[in-house]
Structures are given as C-alpha cells and as structure tokens.
Write a protein that holds these residues in place. Structure first.
Motif, PDB file in Angstrom:
ATOM      1  N   THR A 191       0.830  -1.198   0.000  1.00 41.12           N
ATOM      2  CA  THR A 191       0.000   0.000   0.000  1.00 41.12           C
ATOM      3  C   THR A 191       0.869   1.255   0.000  1.00 41.12           C
ATOM      4  OG1 THR A 191      -1.729  -1.178   1.245  1.00 41.12           O
ATOM      5  CG2 THR A 191      -1.867   1.213   1.166  1.00 41.12           C
ATOM      6  N   GLN A 231     -11.441  -1.984   1.130  1.00 40.18           N
ATOM      7  CA  GLN A 231     -10.042  -2.281   1.455  1.00 40.18           C
ATOM      8  C   GLN A 231      -9.579  -3.611   0.870  1.00 40.18           C
ATOM      9  OE1 GLN A 231     -10.783  -1.397   5.804  1.00 40.18           O
ATOM     10  NE2 GLN A 231      -8.639  -0.733   5.699  1.00 40.18           N
ATOM     11  N   GLY A 234      -7.226  -4.467  -2.182  1.00 44.22           N
ATOM     12  CA  GLY A 234      -5.770  -4.517  -2.108  1.00 44.22           C
ATOM     13  C   GLY A 234      -5.171  -5.854  -2.467  1.00 44.22           C
TER      14      GLY A 234
END
Length: 427
Positions: A191, A231, A234
């Motif tokens: 990230t 999320q 990812g």
C-alpha cells in the motif's frame, strides 16, 4: 465421452473421470472431475512426457487458454499437458452457496473439508492411473498449487517425475496465525508503494472511504460497499500490474458532481463479489488445517484486530490482501449461503494430514521453485524455511516478478533448466 477440438497451436481433448466424493468411503457417492489434455497438433501422436498443472487458489479452476503463450507455450514444446479442474471448481462438481446452505453448519463444513488438498491429489492420482496407464508426470504449480505439490510428495511421490513451483511453497508445519502475522506487514508495504508511486491516490482513496463511512452506498447487485470491502481490493497489489489497476480504478471513482460513479461501483462489485470463485474465500483458512494446528479460528481477523493501523478510519487508508474475514459471509450475497458452514469450519479441530514431513525430507523427486522475494501472498521467508527441509529441492529467489510471475514463460524455462542441470526429470 471424449471431445476433441483445436485452438490456435493446440489440440484439445476433454473427458471426465468418476471419483469418490470421500476417498475414505470409496463405495459412497461419487463425483466427476473434468480432464482437459493439451498437445501440440504436430506431436499429437508422439510419446511425449506428461505435465499436469496445479492451479492456484484454493478454489481455482484450471486456465482456459485463448492462445499458445506464456508457460503453456514452453510446456507444449516438451510435454503433453493435462489440466484437471480441482474438485469443486470449473467443470469438476462445482460448488456454490446454494449447495452448502441447506446442509446446515456441521454437515456443510464436513462437505467442504472433502475439497482440500488431500482429496485433490487423490483425484489426480486416479486420473494418472486410469487415463495415463500410471505413467509418471511432472507438475507445474502456481501459488496454492505448491501446497498441493507438498501434499503430492507426501501421498504419492512415486507418481512424480519432477515438481516445478511458482510462488507457492507453504510454511510447514502449517499455521494460519503465523502466516497472517507476516501478510499484514507485506500488504502495508505494498500500500505504501501505491501511495509513493501515485501520491494523489492517498487523498482520493481517503475520500472514497469517507463517503462509504457516512453513506449507505449500494453496489449494482444490491450489496452495500463498506470500507472494509473496499479495502479488500488490495489483494491485487500482489500482482505485477496491480498498482496500476488500482490506480486506474480509483481515478474514475467520482463524478463531476462528487458522487461515486456507477463505473467505479460496477468494477468494485465485480472485483469483490467472488462470483467466479466462491471457494477462494470459503476455503482460504482451511488450507492451513493440520492435525496439530487446532482450529484456524478466523486467524486473519484476529491478526487484523491486533493491527489498528488497518482501521477504516485511518488515513492514509491501508488495504488488505489475501485474507478471509467473517464479514465477507454476511455482506457478499454470493457467499452468504456458506456462512454457517465456514464458521463451523473455522472451529474444527480434527483435520486430515496434508503433509508428511519425513517423506518430504527424504524425497528424491527433483523439485525446483521460484520464490518471489516481495511476494504478498506466500511469504518468502516461510518458503525458504520449508525448502531447506525438502529433499532434492532447488530454488531461485527473484524480485523481478510478483505473484503472477508464472505468466512469463521465462519462469518455467528457468525452473526446467535448474532440474535439467542436476540430471533431469525422473523416468
């Protein structure tokens, strides 16, 4: 019944093989596994060595080739390639939530446990013995296919001429909690790399999360898009073009009026719905179940609970990766029917053995593995630790590729050369 047809540069033959649903009860119910054989049309009549491909996953069907390229082009130059869809996937008795939900928690968990690596390897052995007269074959493994490789070396090493593994040597003995303790560190690094390469994305992603937190945003299929579901995108950061794909996704997130765009919501739904591969999340933690491991107990969620920096309110927002969470089986409509069975599976304490450490250590089957140094899916340190305890193993460590490095034909070529230079495949 056998079907034969041609693709560009490939002659295809398809058939089915019947196998027991439960290999411990061979007289009980049976299922069909799907077998697709690929060969160079000019060599269809030749006595070629065999190669079977062990697909990543869990819950992944074999690739459906469109053309002859990548690892397949390299393979067809030397082998007759056998693709057996893993049970529960593709055309091999595919499982969906509608098959599991009516069974209830315990019976559903019992059924799902029959779709682990030991059953898959026994299916492969049945195909090898009945369709290929018991000839040895080599294996080429992607990701979870490496887990299957070690199970194969534990159950039937005499079947194997050589094993080639791309980014998939599991830590042994398998322990889910240890895996996720490392995985969260790795996905945080990925990230950070996204925000280093595309600094403006940190603000855009934060704005998306703010909208999802304060509004009830509905995806085209009626599911809610929550921050933690966002999320989970990812997972793509572990693939070579993953940073670019996520960048282009968030680029189109907002309309001129400041709403989340329908194009963004459509893609977010597709990427997080599990529509094409429901067993991926359903079986994700059960691949670490071992007679001595105890319950997997939602190991990824427990690891996340210890990492407040992954909270939905933190900025810059951190993504998650290959991690199954309980919320998935509440919020993703195509997974809800698995919910009770998966919760029961997470509490299971009795597991079949997947690995025989002594047999693996004493193996004389040539094994060559590529370990991706920055692998977000299968930790490089755990892979190297296990490789040190595999008989006749060699490895190549590289940061040139990510977890999808098998897509370059050069990875399989390099692994074949490692085995060739040490005496070649066993006949």
């Amino acid at each position: 019944m056998t079907t034969t047809y041609h693709l560009p540069g490939i002659r295809v033959t398809e058939t089915f093989a019947g196998v027991p649903l439960d290999w411990n009860d061979p007289t009980g119910p049976s299922i069909d596994v799907f077998v697709r054989e690929l060969v160079d049309p000019d060599r269809a009549g030749d006595d070629l060595p065999l190669l079977t491909y062990l697909q990543g996953g869990p819950g992944g069907a074999n690739p459906r080739p469109l053309r002859r390229d990548g690892w397949l082009d390299e393979a067809l130059a030397h082998y007759r390639v056998v693709l057996v869809d893993q049970r529960g996937t593709g055309r091999s008795h595919p499982l969906e939530a509608a098959d599991i939900e009516p069974l209830g928690a315990e019976a559903g968990a019992d059924l799902l446990a029959l779709f682990r690596a030991d059953s898959i390897v026994r299916d492969l052995e049945h195909v090898r013995r009945t369709r290929y007269a018991g000839r040895r074959w080599a294996t080429l493994a992607q990701s979870y296919g490496g887990f299957l490789t070690l199970t194969y070396l534990s159950l039937a090493p005499e079947a194997l001429a050589a094993c080639y593994v791309c980014g998939g040597i599991p830590g042994t003995p398998p322990r889910a909690q240890g895996v996720y303790a490392r995985t969260f560190d790795r996905v945080a690094q990925k990230t950070a790399e996204l925000y280093r390469r595309f600094p403006e994305d940190a603000d855009t992603i934060g704005r998306i999360a703010d909208v999802l937190d304060r509004e009830h945003v509905v995806l085209p299929d009626g599911d809610r898009l929550t921050v933690h579901r966002f999320q989970s995108l990812g997972i793509d950061l572990g693939m070579k073009p993953g940073h670019e794909r996520l960048h282009w996704l968030v680029e189109k997130a907002f309309t001129r009026q400041g709403r989340l765009s329908t194009a963004f919501l459509q893609d977010a739904m597709t990427l997080t719905s599990s529509a094409g591969n429901p067993l991926f999340w359903t079986l994700q933690e059960s691949i670490y179940g071992d007679p001595d491991s105890g319950p997997t107990g939602w190991a990824a969620q427990r690891a996340r609970d210890e990492r407040p920096e992954f909270g939905p309110d933190r900025r810059p927002l951190l993504f998650t990766g290959e991690m199954a969470f309980p919320w998935m089986f509440d919020e993703v409509r195509l997974l809800r029917g698995f919910r009770d069975a998966v919760h029961a599976l997470a509490e299971r304490t009795q597991w079949s053995a997947l690995y025989d450490a002594d047999r693996i250590a004493g193996s004389d089957v040539p094994l060559a593995a590529v370990v991706y140094f920055d692998d977000m899916f299968v930790d490089a340190g755990l892979q190297l630790d296990t490789l040190a305890r595999i008989g006749n193993a060699q490895y190549w460590v590289t940061n040139e590729f990510e977890h999808d490095g098998i897509g370059s034909g050069r990875t399989f070529t390099a692994l074949r050369e490692l085995v060739r230079d040490r005496g070649g495949e066993t006949r």
